[in-house]
Motif scaffolding. Structure first.
Motif, mmCIF file in Angstrom:
data_model
loop_
_atom_site.group_PDB
_atom_site.id
_atom_site.type_symbol
_atom_site.label_atom_id
_atom_site.label_comp_id
_atom_site.label_asym_id
_atom_site.label_seq_id
_atom_site.Cartn_x
_atom_site.Cartn_y
_atom_site.Cartn_z
ATOM 1 N N PRO A 1 0.836 -1.017 0.473
ATOM 2 C CA PRO A 1 -0.222 -0.481 -0.053
ATOM 3 C C PRO A 1 0.863 1.304 0.596
ATOM 4 O O PRO A 1 1.984 1.370 0.598
ATOM 5 N N VAL A 2 0.084 2.365 -0.643
ATOM 6 C CA VAL A 2 1.061 4.038 -0.980
ATOM 7 C C VAL A 2 -0.006 5.044 -1.049
ATOM 8 O O VAL A 2 -0.849 4.386 -1.203
ATOM 9 N N PRO A 3 -0.299 5.617 0.703
ATOM 10 C CA PRO A 3 1.497 5.651 0.872
ATOM 11 C C PRO A 3 1.362 4.812 1.685
ATOM 12 O O PRO A 3 0.951 4.405 2.384
ATOM 13 N N ASN B 1 12.572 2.646 -1.990
ATOM 14 C CA ASN B 1 11.209 1.946 -2.359
ATOM 15 C C ASN B 1 10.103 2.813 -2.748
ATOM 16 O O ASN B 1 9.819 2.240 -3.899
ATOM 17 N N ILE B 2 10.162 3.728 -2.238
ATOM 18 C CA ILE B 2 8.728 4.013 -2.640
ATOM 19 C C ILE B 2 9.331 5.689 -4.039
ATOM 20 O O ILE B 2 8.000 5.552 -4.909
ATOM 21 N N PHE B 3 9.755 6.538 -3.250
ATOM 22 C CA PHE B 3 10.457 8.108 -3.704
ATOM 23 C C PHE B 3 11.340 8.359 -4.528
ATOM 24 O O PHE B 3 10.802 8.752 -5.976
ATOM 25 N N GLN C 1 9.301 10.369 -12.770
ATOM 26 C CA GLN C 1 8.406 11.964 -12.904
ATOM 27 C C GLN C 1 8.623 12.878 -13.243
ATOM 28 O O GLN C 1 8.665 13.655 -14.240
ATOM 29 N N TRP C 2 9.936 13.220 -12.126
ATOM 30 C CA TRP C 2 10.466 14.988 -12.725
ATOM 31 C C TRP C 2 12.149 14.816 -13.164
ATOM 32 O O TRP C 2 12.544 15.981 -13.228
ATOM 33 N N GLY C 3 12.663 13.766 -13.539
ATOM 34 C CA GLY C 3 13.650 13.633 -13.847
ATOM 35 C C GLY C 3 15.001 14.480 -12.727
ATOM 36 O O GLY C 3 15.950 14.314 -13.165
ATOM 37 N N GLU D 1 15.275 17.154 -4.797
ATOM 38 C CA GLU D 1 16.041 18.079 -5.481
ATOM 39 C C GLU D 1 14.042 18.612 -6.060
ATOM 40 O O GLU D 1 14.569 20.075 -6.539
ATOM 41 N N ILE D 2 13.339 18.601 -5.618
ATOM 42 C CA ILE D 2 11.982 18.927 -6.286
ATOM 43 C C ILE D 2 11.875 19.658 -4.913
ATOM 44 O O ILE D 2 11.690 19.319 -4.135
ATOM 45 N N SER D 3 10.321 19.984 -5.028
ATOM 46 C CA SER D 3 10.137 20.986 -4.139
ATOM 47 C C SER D 3 9.560 20.270 -3.126
ATOM 48 O O SER D 3 8.522 19.405 -3.348
ATOM 49 N N ARG E 1 3.039 15.877 -0.912
ATOM 50 C CA ARG E 1 1.686 14.961 -0.989
ATOM 51 C C ARG E 1 1.164 13.470 -0.871
ATOM 52 O O ARG E 1 -0.051 13.543 -0.817
ATOM 53 N N VAL E 2 2.771 13.109 -0.541
ATOM 54 C CA VAL E 2 2.097 11.701 -0.400
ATOM 55 C C VAL E 2 2.958 11.397 1.028
ATOM 56 O O VAL E 2 4.059 10.335 0.836
ATOM 57 N N PRO E 3 2.605 11.574 1.570
ATOM 58 C CA PRO E 3 3.402 11.385 3.354
ATOM 59 C C PRO E 3 3.596 10.180 4.006
ATOM 60 O O PRO E 3 2.028 9.294 3.003
ATOM 61 N N ARG F 1 -6.132 4.243 2.329
ATOM 62 C CA ARG F 1 -6.579 5.354 1.570
ATOM 63 C C ARG F 1 -5.322 5.982 0.707
ATOM 64 O O ARG F 1 -4.345 6.716 1.362
ATOM 65 N N TYR F 2 -5.457 6.549 -0.678
ATOM 66 C CA TYR F 2 -4.465 7.260 -1.025
ATOM 67 C C TYR F 2 -4.907 8.721 -0.779
ATOM 68 O O TYR F 2 -3.705 9.759 -0.373
ATOM 69 N N PHE F 3 -5.892 9.664 -0.607
ATOM 70 C CA PHE F 3 -6.210 10.749 0.021
ATOM 71 C C PHE F 3 -7.092 10.191 1.229
ATOM 72 O O PHE F 3 -7.897 9.018 2.073
ATOM 73 N N TYR G 1 5.078 1.713 -10.050
ATOM 74 C CA TYR G 1 5.971 1.219 -10.398
ATOM 75 C C TYR G 1 7.543 1.855 -10.313
ATOM 76 O O TYR G 1 7.703 2.720 -10.365
ATOM 77 N N THR G 2 7.693 1.092 -8.214
ATOM 78 C CA THR G 2 8.471 2.500 -8.165
ATOM 79 C C THR G 2 9.948 2.340 -7.698
ATOM 80 O O THR G 2 10.671 3.534 -6.935
ATOM 81 N N VAL G 3 10.173 1.283 -8.507
ATOM 82 C CA VAL G 3 11.623 0.444 -8.274
ATOM 83 C C VAL G 3 11.966 0.218 -9.481
ATOM 84 O O VAL G 3 12.917 0.004 -9.746
ATOM 85 N N THR H 1 5.896 5.046 -14.578
ATOM 86 C CA THR H 1 5.498 5.736 -13.530
ATOM 87 C C THR H 1 5.044 4.589 -13.111
ATOM 88 O O THR H 1 4.181 3.784 -11.562
ATOM 89 N N ARG H 2 3.145 4.387 -13.973
ATOM 90 C CA ARG H 2 2.496 4.117 -13.164
ATOM 91 C C ARG H 2 1.163 2.912 -14.445
ATOM 92 O O ARG H 2 1.217 3.901 -15.808
ATOM 93 N N ILE H 3 0.779 2.188 -13.667
ATOM 94 C CA ILE H 3 -0.530 1.299 -14.886
ATOM 95 C C ILE H 3 -1.996 1.608 -14.370
ATOM 96 O O ILE H 3 -1.780 1.499 -12.399
HETATM 97 N N1 UDP Z 1 5.712 10.057 -5.451
HETATM 98 C C1 UDP Z 1 7.082 8.879 -5.337
HETATM 99 N N2 UDP Z 1 5.959 7.452 -5.351
HETATM 100 C C2 UDP Z 1 4.889 7.568 -5.419
HETATM 101 C C3 UDP Z 1 3.792 8.247 -5.329
HETATM 102 C C4 UDP Z 1 4.212 9.470 -5.128
HETATM 103 O O1 UDP Z 1 7.981 9.449 -5.658
HETATM 104 O O2 UDP Z 1 4.637 6.354 -5.194
HETATM 105 C C5 UDP Z 1 6.325 11.127 -4.844
HETATM 106 C C6 UDP Z 1 6.478 11.779 -6.805
HETATM 107 O O3 UDP Z 1 7.583 12.649 -6.690
HETATM 108 C C7 UDP Z 1 5.514 12.856 -7.014
HETATM 109 C C8 UDP Z 1 4.851 13.046 -5.826
HETATM 110 O O4 UDP Z 1 5.470 12.198 -5.188
HETATM 111 O O5 UDP Z 1 5.123 13.801 -8.023
HETATM 112 C C9 UDP Z 1 3.231 13.554 -6.279
HETATM 113 O O6 UDP Z 1 2.700 12.181 -6.029
HETATM 114 P P1 UDP Z 1 1.294 12.575 -6.219
HETATM 115 O O7 UDP Z 1 0.602 11.575 -7.084
HETATM 116 O O8 UDP Z 1 0.340 13.461 -5.737
HETATM 117 O O9 UDP Z 1 1.063 13.215 -7.987
HETATM 118 P P2 UDP Z 1 0.099 13.289 -9.009
HETATM 119 O O10 UDP Z 1 0.166 12.594 -10.350
HETATM 120 O O11 UDP Z 1 -1.298 13.395 -8.065
HETATM 121 O O12 UDP Z 1 0.950 14.536 -9.629
#
Ligand code: UDP
Ligand code: FAD
Length: 384
Positions: free
Chosen positions: A94-96, A155-157, A164-166, A171-173, A179-181, A189-191, A288-290, A295-297
């Motif tokens: 599960p994520v977060p 494993n997650i970030f 997502q950001w290169g 290095e990012i804000s 947003r994903v604590p 739940r994600y939210f 797909y975090t690793v 990034t995702r499906i």
């Molecule tokens: N993020 C991550 N792994 C995850 C989910 C999010 O590294 O499994 C990071 C990533 O940098 C992402 C940011 O958290 O851009 C915000 O995620 P969110 O799902 O809010 O992005 P959205 O797709 O909604 O803009």
């Protein structure tokens, strides 16, 4: 002929137009460049009859009663607690990252008793139910908590953010990763918002109803740059001075021919695939975090609740740096000081135009969710 002009029929433009038309009795012209309304929330049935989100998965979520009440006038909802899992070491977690994730990872690694002790440490440090940004968790000096932070970071970030950001998470804000604590709770739940789901019949019918008002004229397939011109702080519509309010929801640099250089954005390529099977991954969203380049499906039927679809449609998201080339879409503003300074330079060009209003993810160069955007559009329309 018109009292107001709204550029863009995404959530920002559509909400503002409806409020102005209905509550202020203004004749509103809405100009939309794309062939459809809804902006990035647009959805439609694909060739197989599966309802898809053309610009990536959109889940409405909010705690704002007024926002929920306003949008609910134009749609019923398919409500659900949106859950996301990440594929790590062949397992879906599960994520977060939350206390369920903690036990999935550490019960096996360290045994149940040690994992329970880690749980108690997290609760002791932050309190039950708290939300801790990963970059904050990494600052904790307790070696056990640091170890958890390192696991979550790696494993997650780390790789997801690189895709997502290169750039690395540090290095990012911090606003973005925040947003994903890490959740100190058993909430998968994600939210955590009170209301979450998707419009029952899709986003597009919700937009259709919102824009269906006798005071609204909608023109799609029209680029405002061909209709609006500016000279000495005056706005001209089709060459004629326009003194009514103009709300612009497009990219600000484009409006001025990118004269100071392009505002940087991240873009996405969406690859849709259809399978003649009941189910592809059994989850609405797998991150797909690793591994992988995407990034995702997203598997749409688990998001929309559609029951009558034949087979299943998925989408993979491949991020890249927006270049402004024909067909590319600027999705994510890249929030940093340098880009904000460039944005302010463009914004200064509009400061003298009191009837010109910047609204939206693009025009404000901000990271807005649908609900925050709705709220901002409601407030702007009310203020005019
Ligand atoms: N993020 C991550 N792994 C995850 C989910 C999010 O590294 O499994 C990071 C990533 O940098 C992402 C940011 O958290 O851009 C915000 O995620 P969110 O799902 O809010 O992005 P959205 O797709 O909604 O803009
Ligand atoms: P947009 O939706 O981009 O609308 C702007 C409109 O203006 C567009 O239709 C564009 O064609 C038009 N336009 C631009 N320039 C011109 C021009 N020159 N002339 C005429 N028209 C023009 N938010 C959530 O709450 N939940 C989610 O799950 C979620 N998922 C997302 C997933 C992805 C991949 C992305 C990119 C965003 C997601 N969002 C989500 C955010 C959501 O998409 C935005 O909050 C919302 O779309 C912002 O609305 P907007 O009207 O500002 O912009």
């Amino acid at each position: 002929m018109y009292d107001c002009v709204v550029i863009g029929a995404g959530i920002a433009g559509a909400v503002a137009a409806r409020k102005l038309a209905e509550e202020k009795n203004k004749k509103v012209l809405v100009i939309e460049r794309r062939s459809h309304i809804g902006g990035n929330c647009y959805d439609e049935q694909d060739a197989y009859g599966v309802l898809i989100h053309n610009y990536g998965p959109h889940i409405f979520h909010t705690g704002m009663e007024d926002v929920f009440a306003f949008l609910s006038r134009f749609t019923d909802w398919h409500m659900f607690g949106h859950e996301v899992v990440a594929k790590v070491d062949g397992e879906l977690i599960p994520v977060p990252f939350n206390l369920n994730t903690l036990h999935m990872v550490y019960d096996r690694k360290l045994g149940k008793a040690a994992a329970d002790a880690l749980e108690q440490k997290l609760i002791g440090a932050y309190g039950e139910g708290s939300r801790v940004p990963i970059m904050k968790l990494r600052e904790n000096e307790d070696p056990d908590i640091r170890e958890i932070a390192q696991y979550v970071y790696e494993n997650i970030f780390l790789k997801y953010t690189m895709k997502q950001w290169g750039q690395k998470p540090e290095e990012i804000s911090p606003e973005v990763t925040g947003r994903v604590p890490v959740l100190i709770s058993y909430d998968n739940r994600y939210f955590q918002d009170k209301y979450q789901g998707v419009p029952k019949d899709g986003f597009t019918p919700m937009f259709e109803k919102m824009l269906a008002h006798e005071n609204i004229t909608l023109q799609t397939g029209v680029d405002c740059c061909k209709r609006l011109t500016f000279a000495e702080n005056e706005i001209y519509l089709d060459g004629v001075k326009f003194t009514g309010d103009v709300i612009y929801t497009g990219a600000l640099d484009e409006l001025f021919d990118c004269r100071f250089g392009r505002l940087p954005y991240r873009s996405l390529d969406f690859y849709f695939e259809h399978y003649d099977e009941h189910s592809y991954q059994g989850h609405s969203v797998v991150n797909y975090t690793v591994s992988e380049d995407f990034t995702r499906i997203t598997e749409f039927k688990y998001l929309t609740g559609q029951q009558d679809a034949n087979g299943t449609t998925i989408v993979k998201e491949y991020p890249f740096a927006y270049s402004g080339a024909e067909g590319e879409i600027p999705y994510y503003a890249i929030l940093n000081e340098e880009n904000q300074t460039l944005y302010e330079k463009y914004k200064a060009l509009t400061d003298g135009m009191k009837n010109f209003h910047l609204l939206g993810r693009l025009a404000e160069y901000k990271y807005y969710n649908i609900d925050a955007m709705t709220k901002k559009a409601m407030e702007l329309a009310e203020s005019l």
